[in-house]
Design a protein around this motif. Structure first.
Motif, short mmCIF file in Angstrom:
data_model
loop_
_atom_site.label_atom_id
_atom_site.label_comp_id
_atom_site.label_asym_id
_atom_site.label_seq_id
_atom_site.Cartn_x
_atom_site.Cartn_y
_atom_site.Cartn_z
N ASP A 64 0.82 -1.22 0.00
CA ASP A 64 0.00 0.00 0.00
C ASP A 64 0.85 1.26 0.00
OD1 ASP A 64 -2.28 -1.53 -0.04
OD2 ASP A 64 -2.73 -1.29 2.10
N LYS A 65 1.94 1.24 0.77
CA LYS A 65 2.81 2.43 0.82
C LYS A 65 3.44 2.70 -0.54
CE LYS A 65 6.84 4.42 3.13
NZ LYS A 65 7.90 4.21 4.16
N GLU A 66 3.90 1.66 -1.19
CA GLU A 66 4.53 1.82 -2.49
C GLU A 66 3.52 2.28 -3.54
OE1 GLU A 66 8.02 -1.57 -1.85
OE2 GLU A 66 5.99 -2.14 -2.48
N ILE A 67 2.32 1.73 -3.48
CA ILE A 67 1.28 2.17 -4.41
C ILE A 67 0.93 3.63 -4.15
CG2 ILE A 67 -1.16 1.87 -5.04
CD1 ILE A 67 -0.72 -1.14 -4.73
N GLY A 68 0.96 4.04 -2.89
CA GLY A 68 0.71 5.45 -2.57
C GLY A 68 1.74 6.37 -3.18
N LEU A 69 3.01 5.99 -3.13
CA LEU A 69 4.06 6.80 -3.74
C LEU A 69 3.89 6.82 -5.26
CD1 LEU A 69 7.10 5.62 -1.59
CD2 LEU A 69 6.06 7.89 -1.57
N MET A 70 3.50 5.68 -5.83
CA MET A 70 3.28 5.64 -7.27
C MET A 70 2.06 6.46 -7.68
SD MET A 70 4.36 1.82 -8.46
CE MET A 70 4.45 2.40 -10.15
N ARG A 71 1.07 6.50 -6.81
CA ARG A 71 -0.11 7.32 -7.09
C ARG A 71 0.30 8.80 -7.21
NH1 ARG A 71 -5.04 5.67 -6.17
NH2 ARG A 71 -4.37 4.24 -4.53
N GLU A 72 1.19 9.24 -6.31
CA GLU A 72 1.62 10.63 -6.36
C GLU A 72 2.48 10.89 -7.60
OE1 GLU A 72 2.11 14.67 -5.26
OE2 GLU A 72 0.59 13.12 -4.94
N ALA A 73 3.38 9.96 -7.93
CA ALA A 73 4.20 10.11 -9.14
C ALA A 73 3.30 10.25 -10.37
CB ALA A 73 5.14 8.92 -9.30
N ASN A 74 2.30 9.41 -10.45
CA ASN A 74 1.42 9.42 -11.61
C ASN A 74 0.46 10.61 -11.60
OD1 ASN A 74 1.71 6.88 -13.44
ND2 ASN A 74 2.01 6.13 -11.36
N ARG A 75 0.06 11.06 -10.40
CA ARG A 75 -0.77 12.26 -10.31
C ARG A 75 -0.02 13.46 -10.89
NH1 ARG A 75 -1.54 16.81 -7.64
NH2 ARG A 75 0.32 16.49 -6.37
N LEU A 76 1.28 13.54 -10.59
CA LEU A 76 2.07 14.65 -11.11
C LEU A 76 2.18 14.57 -12.64
CD1 LEU A 76 4.84 14.79 -8.37
CD2 LEU A 76 3.00 16.44 -8.74
N VAL A 77 2.37 13.36 -13.16
CA VAL A 77 2.39 13.20 -14.62
C VAL A 77 1.08 13.68 -15.22
CG1 VAL A 77 2.51 11.57 -16.53
CG2 VAL A 77 4.04 11.29 -14.58
N SER A 78 -0.03 13.26 -14.63
CA SER A 78 -1.34 13.65 -15.15
C SER A 78 -1.55 15.15 -15.07
CB SER A 78 -2.43 12.92 -14.36
OG SER A 78 -3.71 13.23 -14.89
N THR A 79 -1.11 15.75 -13.99
CA THR A 79 -1.24 17.20 -13.84
C THR A 79 -0.45 17.93 -14.92
OG1 THR A 79 -1.57 16.98 -11.45
CG2 THR A 79 -0.86 19.13 -12.26
N ILE A 80 0.75 17.45 -15.21
CA ILE A 80 1.55 18.06 -16.27
C ILE A 80 0.90 17.85 -17.63
CG2 ILE A 80 3.79 18.02 -17.44
CD1 ILE A 80 5.01 17.27 -14.67
N LEU A 81 0.36 16.66 -17.87
CA LEU A 81 -0.33 16.42 -19.14
C LEU A 81 -1.56 17.32 -19.28
CD1 LEU A 81 -0.08 12.53 -19.48
CD2 LEU A 81 1.18 14.26 -20.79
N ASP A 82 -2.26 17.57 -18.18
CA ASP A 82 -3.38 18.52 -18.22
C ASP A 82 -2.89 19.88 -18.70
OD1 ASP A 82 -5.17 16.64 -17.23
OD2 ASP A 82 -5.16 17.42 -15.18
#
Length: 255
Positions: free
Chosen positions: A12-30
């Motif tokens: 769960d902790k690792e998925i949480g860190l990956m969620r933030e990494a991917n959220r930032l990618v999505s924000t930049i793509l927006d």
């Protein structure tokens, strides 16, 4: 980190860190999507992405990866993937541009891609974008514990080909985590004669259909990176990073 058949299973902790990494990618793509319009260069998108990475304190995942020289893959029209941003490439009304991007956040990778219209596009071109995006979502729906990996592949392939489109075979999705590319490979078609690995909770996959208006055959340009459709017809590319959980697939690459 646990392993299953050579595949890293995330907690769960690792998925949480990956969620933030991917959220930032999505924000930049927006942000990049809002900037796309006729008359801009693809290099301007690269510069904006690099500036955003600096602002968020993350490293562009692709820059320097196996020698790739940019933070973004900017692939226009018949370019499928790995296109170079350029000051000379000016986007025109009716074009489509696929942007693939990743970042590294606290040792974990995020990865996502979208294809954007430039101004007004033809109805047939919009259909290509819509079906490619729908194919991705059909694949994600099959990312359930106990399913076969190839249930994802079949869902993607069946949907895209039902509209007469081609599925690129040369490039596939992949596992992702502390490395940009991990096991397993996630094809967007069902390979013949091979059993698909059983999906388990804790797997994190980057699913990324690349769909063409014509044949699925490709060529690589002289820069040794840019892949184009052999018949030079249009290609679209959408990608999400997802976590497989007991409650179903979770899309990590959302803003």
């Amino acid at each position: 980190m646990k392993k299953y058949r050579g595949i890293y299973l995330k907690n769960d902790k690792e998925i949480g860190l990956m969620r933030e990494a991917n959220r930032l990618v999505s924000t930049i793509l927006d942000m990049l999507g809002e900037a796309i319009r006729p008359g801009i260069t693809t290099m301007s998108l690269e510069e904006a992405a690099c500036k955003a990475c600096e602002g968020y304190g993350v490293k562009p995942a692709f820059k320097g990866y196996h020698g790739f020289p940019f933070a973004l893959c900017c692939s226009v029209n018949e370019e499928i993937v790995h296109g170079f941003p350029s000051e000379k490439r000016v986007l025109e009304e009716g074009d489509i541009v696929s942007i693939d991007m990743g970042v590294v956040y606290k040792g974990f990778f995020g990865d996502s891609a979208r294809t954007y219209p430039v101004g007004n596009i033809a109805g047939s071109t919009q259909k290509l974008l819509d079906v490619t995006r729908e194919s991705l979502m059909r694949g994600i729906e099959q990312a359930l514990p106990g399913n076969s990996l190839y249930d994802i592949s079949k869902a993607v392939q069946d949907h895209a080909e039902s509209f007469g489109f081609g599925i690129v075979r040369r490039f596939v999705g992949h596992g992702i985590g502390r490395n940009l590319h991990e096991k397993p490979e996630v094809p967007n078609f069902v390979p013949s004669g091979l059993p698909g690995v059983q999906l388990r909770s804790g797997m994190v996959l980057a699913i990324e259909p690349m769909v063409t208006q014509g044949v699925h055959d490709i060529e690589i340009l002289d820069d040794k990176w840019t892949a184009v459709t052999k018949d030079r017809k249009l290609s679209a590319h959408f990608e999400h990073t997802i976590a497989i959980t007991a409650d179903g697939p979770q899309i990590l690459s959302l803003s």
